[in-house]
Write a protein that holds these residues in place. Structure first.
Motif, short mmCIF file in Angstrom:
data_model
loop_
_atom_site.label_atom_id
_atom_site.label_comp_id
_atom_site.label_asym_id
_atom_site.label_seq_id
_atom_site.Cartn_x
_atom_site.Cartn_y
_atom_site.Cartn_z
N ALA A 33 -9.89 -4.85 4.67
CA ALA A 33 -9.23 -3.56 4.92
C ALA A 33 -10.13 -2.67 5.78
O ALA A 33 -9.68 -2.07 6.77
CB ALA A 33 -8.89 -2.87 3.61
N ASP A 50 -8.53 0.21 8.08
CA ASP A 50 -7.76 0.88 7.04
C ASP A 50 -8.70 1.40 5.95
O ASP A 50 -8.82 0.83 4.86
CB ASP A 50 -6.74 -0.13 6.46
CG ASP A 50 -5.64 0.56 5.68
OD1 ASP A 50 -5.82 1.74 5.32
OD2 ASP A 50 -4.62 -0.10 5.44
N ASP A 90 -8.61 4.04 4.02
CA ASP A 90 -8.03 4.48 2.74
C ASP A 90 -7.77 3.30 1.81
O ASP A 90 -8.06 3.36 0.62
CB ASP A 90 -6.71 5.23 2.98
CG ASP A 90 -6.98 6.54 3.71
OD1 ASP A 90 -8.15 6.98 3.69
OD2 ASP A 90 -6.03 7.08 4.31
N GLU A 91 -7.23 2.24 2.40
CA GLU A 91 -6.96 1.05 1.59
C GLU A 91 -8.27 0.44 1.07
O GLU A 91 -8.36 0.06 -0.10
CB GLU A 91 -6.20 0.03 2.46
CG GLU A 91 -5.91 -1.30 1.79
CD GLU A 91 -4.90 -1.22 0.64
OE1 GLU A 91 -4.48 -0.10 0.29
OE2 GLU A 91 -4.58 -2.29 0.09
N ARG A 130 -9.44 2.54 -1.71
CA ARG A 130 -8.56 2.38 -2.88
C ARG A 130 -8.88 1.07 -3.60
O ARG A 130 -9.02 1.04 -4.82
CB ARG A 130 -7.10 2.40 -2.42
CG ARG A 130 -6.09 2.54 -3.56
CD ARG A 130 -4.66 2.35 -3.06
NE ARG A 130 -4.43 0.99 -2.57
CZ ARG A 130 -4.21 -0.05 -3.36
NH1 ARG A 130 -4.19 0.09 -4.66
NH2 ARG A 130 -4.00 -1.26 -2.84
#
Ligand code: ASP
Ligand code: MG
Length: 419
Positions: A52, A57, A59-60, A63
């Motif tokens: 990710a 990405d 944020d992913e 997370r």
């Protein structure tokens, strides 16, 4: 002194971590170097974080990392730990990195992120053991195990590692009896983290067994020992009491997921036996691997699924010869890709490789410069050591055999589903 290696499955739940504690209590005498992997499937989960992050990405990635973080905090809490601040530095190091943008290559980031799995796992287990009465010292293996900067497949600097083993590990073992450290990870001269390849902790344990002159190395697994086939793939799998190094190297080479293939050399070189034992049933005998000859082994069965057959043929009927073969191997070397089986013909060259989509594409692309290339996917490579005809018929019976190779010891058959 002895070296123990506990894999991810042996520390995947709070009960299993407690079980590691009771295994150590079975060995009250002598020094123990304990190498522990990342908990459960943490390495796979961390790989997702890196993917990710690398595709941008953020944020992913954060997370996903949050999930891993919570799993470890829950584990530590379930083991009765109240103050979890000792884990913060590990978390912060990764989170900082994830806030940046990727500017270096994928493998570099992979190692910086993935190594935290073993750091967290060993830190939690070490603290648990301490509180449960097994006095021990936790060591960051990156201060000892020095590698080059070939990220994800780092090569050991044996001299430096030997020196640090004497300076740090030996005295620690004299003072504490139990020393806990990580497998699979190391560091470069510049203190960048590195990894030794998936499942590399068996290898780390063997490096230290070699350097410390251990009496034995024990790998604790969720099976009774080494089996003659993967019980998930073959119903009649049986436990093997005794094997020699040579046999295990062959098994690993053909794809048996028994032990990391690099593990054997450091042990063999010093004649250190390797024991594979069950952490579920630690009182049972397990498998002993040593240097002597072992008679009457059962057939050993290894399946490699998702295989791809590449058929390379010269365009003008000229012979493949040494030049053509050398060219094919140059491509393998370039792509860091190893064929599982090869066969030479007059005007063709066949090879069987793992389904690794980008590498298969790249290989086909490069090979097309010299050959006509035909690709067949979805095959299974069956290897049987110490085979007999009855077993071969039984295991090949329901499939079409596309290619077969055999020596008196080993038979390999490439299988496709029958049409
Ligand atoms: N944790 C790493 C992996 O799962 C290394 C190991 O367990 O040996 O590949
Ligand atoms: Mg593992």
């Amino acid at each position: 002194m002895n070296v123990f290696k506990f894999g991810g499955a042996s520390v995947s739940t709070p009960d299993r971590v407690r079980n590691v504690g009771s295994i150590l209590q079975r060995y009250p005498d002598g020094q123990l170097l304990v190498v522990i992997s990342a908990m459960g499937k943490t390495t796979n989960a961390l790989e997702q974080v890196v993917e990710a992050f690398f595709r941008g990405d953020k944020d992913e990635a954060l997370r996903l990392f949050e999930g891993i973080k919570n799993d470890h905090l829950s584990m530590a809490t379930a083991l009765g730990q109240d103050d979890l601040t000792y884990l913060n530095d590990f978390f912060t190091e990764v989170e900082w990195l994830l806030h940046d943008k990727p500017v270096r290559d994928y493998d570099y980031y992979y190692d910086q992120v993935v190594c935290v799995g073993e750091l967290l796992s060993t830190a939690i287990v070490s603290r648990y053991l301490q509180e449960a009465g097994t006095e021990n010292q936790w060591i960051d293996v990156r201060d000892i195990l020095r590698t080059d900067n070939n990220f994800r497949d780092a090569q050991i600097d044996w001299n430096y590692t030997a020196q640090k083993t004497s300076e740090i590990l030996k005295p620690a073992l004299e003072q504490h009896r139990v020393v806990i450290t990580q497998g699979f990870i190391g560091a470069t001269d510049d203190n960048e983290s590195t990894t030794l390849g998936r499942e590399g902790s068996d290898y780390s344990a063997a490096i230290f067994a070699n350097l410390l002159g251990a009496e034995a190395q024990t790998i604790w697994k969720d099976v009774q020992g080494v089996m003659n086939a993967d019980p998930k793939q073959y119903e009649g799998a049986e436990w093997i009491r005794e094997l020699n190094y040579r046999e295990v190297i062959e098994m690993a080479y053909y794809g048996a997921q028994v032990i990391h293939p690099k593990t054997i050399k450091p042990l063999q070189n010093k004649g250190i036996p390797l024991l594979v034992k069950s952490f579920i049933d630690p009182g049972t005998e397990g498998t002993t691997i040593h240097n002597s000859e072992v008679k009457s082994l059962p057939p050993i069965i290894v399946y490699k699924r998702q295989q791809v057959l590449m058929e390379l043929a010269t365009r003008d009927f000229s012979f493949v010869g040494e030049g053509g073969t050398a060219e094919v191997y140059r491509i393998f070397e370039e792509l860091k890709f190893r064929p599982n089986l090869t066969q030479n013909g007059a005007v063709s060259f066949l090879c069987v490789i793992d389904e690794h989509p980008e590498k298969v594409e790249a290989f086909a692309h490069r090979a097309t410069e010299h050959f006509d290339v035909r690709v067949t996917r979805g095959l299974t490579l069956l290897t049987i050591r110490h085979y007999n005809e009855e077993l071969v018929t039984k295991l090949c019976g329901d499939s079409s055999v596309i290619l077969k190779q055999q020596t008196p010891d080993t038979l390999q058959a490439l299988l496709a589903p029958k049409q």
